[in-house]
Design a protein around this motif. Structure first.
Motif, PDB file in Angstrom:
ATOM      1  N   LEU A 344     -52.750 -60.966  20.920  1.00  0.00           N
ATOM      2  CA  LEU A 344     -51.685 -60.581  20.001  1.00  0.00           C
ATOM      3  C   LEU A 344     -52.201 -59.693  18.887  1.00  0.00           C
ATOM      4  CD1 LEU A 344     -49.818 -64.008  19.725  1.00  0.00           C
ATOM      5  CD2 LEU A 344     -49.033 -61.955  20.934  1.00  0.00           C
ATOM      6  N   ASP A 345     -53.366 -60.030  18.357  1.00  0.00           N
ATOM      7  CA  ASP A 345     -53.937 -59.208  17.291  1.00  0.00           C
ATOM      8  C   ASP A 345     -54.296 -57.822  17.799  1.00  0.00           C
ATOM      9  OD1 ASP A 345     -53.616 -61.169  15.437  1.00  0.00           O
ATOM     10  OD2 ASP A 345     -55.669 -61.935  15.577  1.00  0.00           O
ATOM     11  N   GLY A 346     -54.580 -57.749  19.130  1.00  0.00           N
ATOM     12  CA  GLY A 346     -54.891 -56.443  19.717  1.00  0.00           C
ATOM     13  C   GLY A 346     -53.666 -55.652  20.084  1.00  0.00           C
ATOM     14  N   GLY A 347     -52.459 -56.221  19.842  1.00  0.00           N
ATOM     15  CA  GLY A 347     -51.237 -55.522  20.192  1.00  0.00           C
ATOM     16  C   GLY A 347     -51.121 -54.188  19.478  1.00  0.00           C
ATOM     17  N   GLY A 348     -51.516 -54.139  18.233  1.00  0.00           N
ATOM     18  CA  GLY A 348     -51.466 -52.878  17.510  1.00  0.00           C
ATOM     19  C   GLY A 348     -52.397 -51.856  18.118  1.00  0.00           C
ATOM     20  N   ASP A 349     -53.599 -52.312  18.493  1.00  0.00           N
ATOM     21  CA  ASP A 349     -54.546 -51.412  19.145  1.00  0.00           C
ATOM     22  C   ASP A 349     -53.993 -50.947  20.483  1.00  0.00           C
ATOM     23  OD1 ASP A 349     -56.236 -51.825  17.024  1.00  0.00           O
ATOM     24  OD2 ASP A 349     -57.383 -53.402  18.037  1.00  0.00           O
ATOM     25  N   ARG A 350     -53.345 -51.885  21.213  1.00  0.00           N
ATOM     26  CA  ARG A 350     -52.765 -51.524  22.498  1.00  0.00           C
ATOM     27  C   ARG A 350     -51.679 -50.473  22.330  1.00  0.00           C
ATOM     28  NH1 ARG A 350     -53.234 -50.510  27.721  1.00  0.00           N
ATOM     29  NH2 ARG A 350     -51.397 -51.098  28.943  1.00  0.00           N
ATOM     30  N   LEU A 351     -50.867 -50.651  21.296  1.00  0.00           N
ATOM     31  CA  LEU A 351     -49.798 -49.689  21.035  1.00  0.00           C
ATOM     32  C   LEU A 351     -50.376 -48.318  20.713  1.00  0.00           C
ATOM     33  CD1 LEU A 351     -46.792 -49.133  20.714  1.00  0.00           C
ATOM     34  CD2 LEU A 351     -46.976 -49.894  18.331  1.00  0.00           C
ATOM     35  N   GLU A 352     -51.398 -48.300  19.891  1.00  0.00           N
ATOM     36  CA  GLU A 352     -52.032 -47.019  19.558  1.00  0.00           C
ATOM     37  C   GLU A 352     -52.615 -46.352  20.801  1.00  0.00           C
ATOM     38  OE1 GLU A 352     -54.904 -47.672  16.554  1.00  0.00           O
ATOM     39  OE2 GLU A 352     -53.459 -48.310  15.015  1.00  0.00           O
ATOM     40  N   THR A 353     -53.235 -47.178  21.665  1.00  0.00           N
ATOM     41  CA  THR A 353     -53.811 -46.629  22.896  1.00  0.00           C
ATOM     42  C   THR A 353     -52.732 -46.038  23.787  1.00  0.00           C
ATOM     43  OG1 THR A 353     -55.621 -48.241  22.837  1.00  0.00           O
ATOM     44  CG2 THR A 353     -55.163 -47.186  24.952  1.00  0.00           C
ATOM     45  N   LEU A 354     -51.624 -46.767  23.927  1.00  0.00           N
ATOM     46  CA  LEU A 354     -50.537 -46.286  24.778  1.00  0.00           C
ATOM     47  C   LEU A 354     -49.926 -45.004  24.230  1.00  0.00           C
ATOM     48  CD1 LEU A 354     -48.698 -49.618  25.703  1.00  0.00           C
ATOM     49  CD2 LEU A 354     -50.249 -48.278  27.125  1.00  0.00           C
ATOM     50  N   VAL A 355     -49.741 -44.962  22.931  1.00  0.00           N
ATOM     51  CA  VAL A 355     -49.167 -43.758  22.319  1.00  0.00           C
ATOM     52  C   VAL A 355     -50.089 -42.560  22.550  1.00  0.00           C
ATOM     53  CG1 VAL A 355     -48.556 -42.677  20.121  1.00  0.00           C
ATOM     54  CG2 VAL A 355     -47.799 -45.004  20.624  1.00  0.00           C
ATOM     55  N   ALA A 356     -51.402 -42.798  22.436  1.00  0.00           N
ATOM     56  CA  ALA A 356     -52.355 -41.712  22.677  1.00  0.00           C
ATOM     57  C   ALA A 356     -52.321 -41.274  24.143  1.00  0.00           C
ATOM     58  CB  ALA A 356     -53.761 -42.157  22.291  1.00  0.00           C
ATOM     59  N   GLN A 357     -52.243 -42.262  25.048  1.00  0.00           N
ATOM     60  CA  GLN A 357     -52.154 -41.920  26.470  1.00  0.00           C
ATOM     61  C   GLN A 357     -50.898 -41.119  26.759  1.00  0.00           C
ATOM     62  OE1 GLN A 357     -52.396 -45.603  28.643  1.00  0.00           O
ATOM     63  NE2 GLN A 357     -54.588 -45.848  28.297  1.00  0.00           N
ATOM     64  N   ARG A 358     -49.802 -41.527  26.148  1.00  0.00           N
ATOM     65  CA  ARG A 358     -48.547 -40.811  26.379  1.00  0.00           C
ATOM     66  C   ARG A 358     -48.637 -39.378  25.872  1.00  0.00           C
ATOM     67  NH1 ARG A 358     -43.908 -39.054  24.366  1.00  0.00           N
ATOM     68  NH2 ARG A 358     -41.948 -39.484  25.504  1.00  0.00           N
ATOM     69  N   ALA A 359     -49.240 -39.186  24.716  1.00  0.00           N
ATOM     70  CA  ALA A 359     -49.368 -37.836  24.166  1.00  0.00           C
ATOM     71  C   ALA A 359     -50.180 -36.947  25.114  1.00  0.00           C
ATOM     72  CB  ALA A 359     -50.022 -37.895  22.787  1.00  0.00           C
ATOM     73  N   ALA A 360     -51.267 -37.501  25.647  1.00  0.00           N
ATOM     74  CA  ALA A 360     -52.091 -36.728  26.585  1.00  0.00           C
ATOM     75  C   ALA A 360     -51.301 -36.415  27.853  1.00  0.00           C
ATOM     76  CB  ALA A 360     -53.359 -37.498  26.923  1.00  0.00           C
ATOM     77  N   LEU A 361     -50.491 -37.383  28.279  1.00  0.00           N
ATOM     78  CA  LEU A 361     -49.704 -37.194  29.491  1.00  0.00           C
ATOM     79  C   LEU A 361     -48.623 -36.137  29.285  1.00  0.00           C
ATOM     80  CD1 LEU A 361     -49.923 -38.459  32.271  1.00  0.00           C
ATOM     81  CD2 LEU A 361     -48.202 -40.121  31.628  1.00  0.00           C
ATOM     82  N   VAL A 362     -48.012 -36.137  28.121  1.00  0.00           N
ATOM     83  CA  VAL A 362     -46.995 -35.127  27.818  1.00  0.00           C
ATOM     84  C   VAL A 362     -47.605 -33.728  27.842  1.00  0.00           C
ATOM     85  CG1 VAL A 362     -45.492 -34.228  25.988  1.00  0.00           C
ATOM     86  CG2 VAL A 362     -45.470 -36.661  26.541  1.00  0.00           C
TER      87      VAL A 362
END
Length: 571
Positions: A344-362
């Motif tokens: 749960l504490d890593g949820g913020g890190d996970r969100l940041e990782t996903l957002v970064a992955q999405r940006a690269a994918l876009v």
């Protein structure tokens, strides 16, 4: 490639065998002779919808069987083997469809019963069918985009596949990001509760099995006097101390018996053995008496210790009431809760990782979309020129095809909208395909597109081995009809082409000319094996003459012979 089609009890056809060769095969005959039923049978073999109304009157079922030749690397072969079908020794595959009069249908592939959908899966790799309904589909922007993508070639297809994979991954990331954001508050509340629980466990700091050990100690401390009384009485009974007389002490009594047996043991070995056992018993009683003495010395009825134990048990009880039935389960919960808290504490890190992955994918999607657009624009220009050239040869001089690629925003197929527009004659406005053309013109446009996809040097389209055209010459006559026949013959150089036609100008270009006739038996129209025949030589001339004028007069036959000669020159 289709080798043959056998039909039984379908419409007017009682029994017919249609043998199809390579190149261009035309199917001709009077209106209502049964040509349409041949295509209906083919549609059934390709997984089309069954209609009980097509079963011949008075029959229980209709049967259609087709035999196709497939190559060793054909996807048709792979799909058939996956479905459990077997190929014949010559590499041919048998497709079978039965339609019961009550409406049920069955499908077989390579001798194995399969769902109707399996045959439909094979259709795209076996046949391209063009009829009135298929012409209508040309009006669909999605179909037009598919045609352009096919024309653009293998490199474009690979980039499109990669784009679609990236698009699907971006959609997955969007869903996960949205879920994380929506559940952020719930996750925060769950994390706070876990922290409180883990803090309480850490404060109490229980040890494995501690609750059981303390319960035993509390029981002992709470009954210390009873334990002391029991142990003292037992000790006195064994050792002969306290109020117990020596005669009653167990150790003394046993020792007296041992000595008596030892004295008599010299005369009887059995008594000597019993004396030895009594000696062992005496040693055991002495050991027990000694342990009881030590127990009495250690036994402590400390009220302060009892109070401390009870307080510790109360602390542990708070944990077991909240997190487990005993301390061992509490400790197991704490371990699981710690891992969950890390997640749960890593949820913020996970969100940041996903957002970064999405940006690269876009970024990758934008790059691929640009490449798709560039390839489509180039292919659009080439396809439009190729089709326009074909239209000129199909007696549509001045007609032009325009293929427009416009920005429609990001989507699962790229960012392009593809539209085919027809300029029907010089000075006419460009109108969407299907709206700016008559039925005959649309047939010719469709043929021009198909020929361009199949024969243009720039085309990368992978086409099925067989083409079927039904009424492609509708509304066409004269020179245009001759050019339709010429284009079909051109297409047939690299593919098997089956055409149902009423025009002698088209039929004259055929490599194989099949004529369907019908007879009457017991007052009912019927087509049998003898009514589907290949015509050659004079018979073919007579059939072309019939198609030209409705009868086979000398003049009509002369004209038919000229058509045949013209078709040979035209090839």
């Amino acid at each position: 490639m289709f080798e043959e089609i056998r039909i039984e009890n379908l419409g007017v056809i009682s029994a017919a065998r249609v043998v199809l060769g390579p190149g261009l095969t035309v199917l001709t005959g009077e209106t209502g002779a049964g040509k349409t039923m041949v295509l209906t049978g083919l549609d059934l073999l390709l997984g089309g919808k069954a209609d009980a109304g097509t079963v011949r009157i008075g029959q229980d079922r209709a049967v259609v069987e087709g035999r196709v030749t497939v190559g060793p690397d054909s996807p048709v072969r792979a799909r058939a083997e996956e479905a459990g079908g077997e190929l014949d020794d010559d590499g041919s595959l048998v497709l079978l469809r039965t339609v019961a009069a009550e409406g049920r249908s069955r499908a077989h592939l390579g001798g194995r019963s399969v769902p109707q959908g399996v045959l439909a899966d094979l259709a795209d790799d076996l046949v391209t069918v063009h009829g009135q309904a298929d012409q209508a589909r040309l009006r669909s922007p999605a179909r037009q985009r598919e045609a352009l993508d096919a024309f653009a070639g293998a490199k474009h297809a690979a980039n499109l596949t990669a784009y679609r994979a990236d698009w699907a991954e971006r959609s997955r990331l969007d869903a996960e990001i949205e879920e994380l954001r929506e559940r952020g508050q719930d996750r925060a509340r769950e994390a706070e509760l876990l922290r409180l629980g883990l803090g309480e466990v850490e404060r109490v700091s229980p040890q494995p099995g501690e609750d059981l050990e303390l319960a035993a100690e509390a029981d002992r401390l709470g009954h210390a006097e009873d334990l002391r009384t029991a142990a003292a009485m037992a000790h006195d009974s064994l050792a002969g101390e306290g109020d117990t007389t020596d005669d009653a002490a167990a150790t003394i009594v046993v020792d007296r018996a041992r000595r008596a047996l030892e004295q008599a043991g010299d005369h009887d070995p059995q008594l000597a053995g019993l004396a030895t056992r009594l000696a062992d018993l005496g040693y055991l009683l002495a050991d027990i008496a000694l342990e009881l003495s030590g127990y009495l010395e250690d036994l402590d009825a400390d009220p302060l210790r009892l109070e401390s134990v009870q307080q510790r048990r109360a602390e542990l009880g708070q944990l077991t009431r909240s997190y487990g039935e005993d301390i061992d389960r509490v400790l197991a919960w704490a371990q699981t809760a710690g891992l969950r808290l890390l997640e749960l504490d890593g949820g913020g890190d996970r969100l940041e990782t996903l957002v970064a992955q999405r940006a690269a994918l876009v970024t990758a999607l934008d790059r691929r979309a640009l490449a798709l657009t560039t390839a489509r624009q180039k292919a659009a220009s080439t396809l439009a020129a190729a089709v326009t050239g074909e239209l000129a040869g199909l007696a549509m001089a001045g007609a032009r095809l325009r293929v427009e690629v416009t920005d429609a925003g990001p989507g699962p197929w790229g960012s392009d909208a593809v539209e085919m527009l027809l300029v029907s004659h010089a000075g006419a406005p460009a109108r969407p395909l299907g709206k700016g053309a008559s039925g005959g013109e649309l047939s010719r446009v469709m043929l021009a597109i198909e020929v361009s996809l199949a024969t243009s040097p720039q085309s990368g389209a992978r086409r099925p081995p067989t083409f079927v055209f039904d009424e492609v010459d509708a509304g066409v006559g004269g020179k245009a009809a001759v050019e339709v026949g010429r284009r079909l013959a051109l297409l047939a150089r690299g593919s098997q082409v089956l055409v149902v036609t009423h025009l002698a100008q088209v039929a004259a270009f055929a490599d194989t000319h099949l004529v369907v006739t019908k007879s009457t038996s017991a007052g009912i129209d019927t087509v049998t094996d003898s009514d589907v025949r290949a015509v050659t030589g004079p018979d073919r001339v007579r059939e072309l003459a019939r198609m030209l004028s409705g009868h086979d007069s000398d003049a009509a036959q002369t004209h038919a012979a000229e058509l045949l000669a013209l078709s040979d020159v035209g090839r």
